[in-house]
Design a protein around this motif. Structure first.
Motif, PDB file in Angstrom:
ATOM      1  N   ALA A  28      23.115  18.997  18.497  1.00 31.21           N
ATOM      2  CA  ALA A  28      22.494  17.903  17.741  1.00 31.21           C
ATOM      3  C   ALA A  28      22.797  18.000  16.248  1.00 31.21           C
ATOM      4  O   ALA A  28      22.999  16.980  15.584  1.00 31.21           O
ATOM      5  CB  ALA A  28      20.980  17.906  17.974  1.00 31.21           C
ATOM      6  N   SER A  29      22.878  19.224  15.726  1.00 34.57           N
ATOM      7  CA  SER A  29      23.124  19.413  14.295  1.00 34.57           C
ATOM      8  C   SER A  29      24.597  19.282  13.931  1.00 34.57           C
ATOM      9  O   SER A  29      24.939  19.213  12.756  1.00 34.57           O
ATOM     10  CB  SER A  29      22.627  20.791  13.853  1.00 34.57           C
ATOM     11  N   GLY A  30      25.466  19.285  14.943  1.00 36.97           N
ATOM     12  CA  GLY A  30      26.895  19.217  14.685  1.00 36.97           C
ATOM     13  C   GLY A  30      27.552  20.577  14.546  1.00 36.97           C
ATOM     14  O   GLY A  30      28.765  20.673  14.370  1.00 36.97           O
ATOM     15  N   GLU A  31      26.751  21.632  14.627  1.00 33.97           N
ATOM     16  CA  GLU A  31      27.313  22.987  14.585  1.00 33.97           C
ATOM     17  C   GLU A  31      28.282  23.189  15.754  1.00 33.97           C
ATOM     18  O   GLU A  31      29.300  23.856  15.613  1.00 33.97           O
ATOM     19  CB  GLU A  31      26.177  24.010  14.638  1.00 33.97           C
ATOM     20  N   LEU A  32      27.930  22.615  16.899  1.00 35.31           N
ATOM     21  CA  LEU A  32      28.834  22.568  18.050  1.00 35.31           C
ATOM     22  C   LEU A  32      29.159  21.100  18.305  1.00 35.31           C
ATOM     23  O   LEU A  32      28.260  20.288  18.515  1.00 35.31           O
ATOM     24  CB  LEU A  32      28.186  23.178  19.292  1.00 35.31           C
ATOM     25  N   ALA A  33      30.439  20.758  18.249  1.00 36.75           N
ATOM     26  CA  ALA A  33      30.874  19.371  18.430  1.00 36.75           C
ATOM     27  C   ALA A  33      31.486  19.192  19.812  1.00 36.75           C
ATOM     28  O   ALA A  33      31.889  20.162  20.449  1.00 36.75           O
ATOM     29  CB  ALA A  33      31.896  19.021  17.349  1.00 36.75           C
ATOM     30  N   PRO A  34      31.575  17.947  20.292  1.00 39.68           N
ATOM     31  CA  PRO A  34      32.239  17.701  21.567  1.00 39.68           C
ATOM     32  C   PRO A  34      33.628  18.339  21.584  1.00 39.68           C
ATOM     33  O   PRO A  34      34.392  18.227  20.627  1.00 39.68           O
ATOM     34  CB  PRO A  34      32.328  16.176  21.638  1.00 39.68           C
ATOM     35  N   GLY A  35      33.914  19.049  22.662  1.00 42.32           N
ATOM     36  CA  GLY A  35      35.191  19.736  22.806  1.00 42.32           C
ATOM     37  C   GLY A  35      35.145  21.186  22.357  1.00 42.32           C
ATOM     38  O   GLY A  35      36.043  21.965  22.689  1.00 42.32           O
ATOM     39  N   ASP A  36      34.119  21.571  21.597  1.00 46.94           N
ATOM     40  CA  ASP A  36      33.998  22.962  21.162  1.00 46.94           C
ATOM     41  C   ASP A  36      33.664  23.862  22.346  1.00 46.94           C
ATOM     42  O   ASP A  36      32.884  23.490  23.223  1.00 46.94           O
ATOM     43  CB  ASP A  36      32.897  23.125  20.108  1.00 46.94           C
ATOM     44  N   LYS A  37      34.249  25.048  22.323  1.00 46.99           N
ATOM     45  CA  LYS A  37      33.985  26.040  23.362  1.00 46.99           C
ATOM     46  C   LYS A  37      32.744  26.844  22.994  1.00 46.99           C
ATOM     47  O   LYS A  37      32.608  27.289  21.855  1.00 46.99           O
ATOM     48  CB  LYS A  37      35.191  26.971  23.511  1.00 46.99           C
ATOM     49  N   LEU A  38      31.848  27.003  23.952  1.00 49.26           N
ATOM     50  CA  LEU A  38      30.677  27.843  23.746  1.00 49.26           C
ATOM     51  C   LEU A  38      31.107  29.309  23.740  1.00 49.26           C
ATOM     52  O   LEU A  38      32.128  29.661  24.330  1.00 49.26           O
ATOM     53  CB  LEU A  38      29.659  27.633  24.872  1.00 49.26           C
ATOM     54  N   GLU A  80      31.852  15.435  25.902  1.00 47.49           N
ATOM     55  CA  GLU A  80      31.910  14.214  25.100  1.00 47.49           C
ATOM     56  C   GLU A  80      30.667  13.394  25.426  1.00 47.49           C
ATOM     57  O   GLU A  80      30.249  13.333  26.585  1.00 47.49           O
ATOM     58  CB  GLU A  80      33.157  13.399  25.454  1.00 47.49           C
ATOM     59  N   PRO A  81      30.057  12.755  24.430  1.00 49.57           N
ATOM     60  CA  PRO A  81      28.888  11.919  24.728  1.00 49.57           C
ATOM     61  C   PRO A  81      29.291  10.744  25.616  1.00 49.57           C
ATOM     62  O   PRO A  81      30.417  10.252  25.510  1.00 49.57           O
ATOM     63  CB  PRO A  81      28.401  11.441  23.364  1.00 49.57           C
ATOM     64  N   PRO A  82      28.390  10.316  26.489  1.00 46.98           N
ATOM     65  CA  PRO A  82      28.725   9.179  27.355  1.00 46.98           C
ATOM     66  C   PRO A  82      28.957   7.918  26.541  1.00 46.98           C
ATOM     67  O   PRO A  82      28.401   7.752  25.458  1.00 46.98           O
ATOM     68  CB  PRO A  82      27.497   9.015  28.254  1.00 46.98           C
TER      69      PRO A  82
END
Length: 88
Positions: A28-38, A80-82
């Motif tokens: 939610a904060s953008g620290e992890l963005a769509p496509g980022d690996k956990l 990715e968000p729907p």
């Protein structure tokens, strides 16, 4: 005669649910963005002081929500968000 009241304590939130909340907040904060690996299971275990089972439960919950996607042999990524979620 005085009426005694007992304080009712709610059970503590499970560790896996706390980890889900943490990762959800990072997304939610953008620290992890769509496509980022956990981080890896091992890294998450070390960072949060939990067992691999707890991490797996958290990842399962996040996958069920559609927040992350697992790629066999590669890792877990922020989904990715729907389409049409109102964010674009």
């Amino acid at each position: 005669m005085a009426v005694q009241t007992r304080e009712i304590k709610m059970p503590a939130k499970p560790k896996w649910a706390k980890l889900v909340d943490h990762i959800r907040e990072q997304v939610a904060s953008g620290e992890l963005a769509p496509g980022d690996k956990l981080p890896s299971t091992r890294q998450l275990c070390e960072e949060h002081g939990v067992s691999a089972i707890v991490v797996r439960q958290a990842i399962f919950a996040l996958r069920t929500e559609g927040l992350v996607e697992g790629v066999q042999g590669v890792g877990v990524f922020v989904a990715e968000p729907p389409e049409g979620d109102g964010s674009g």
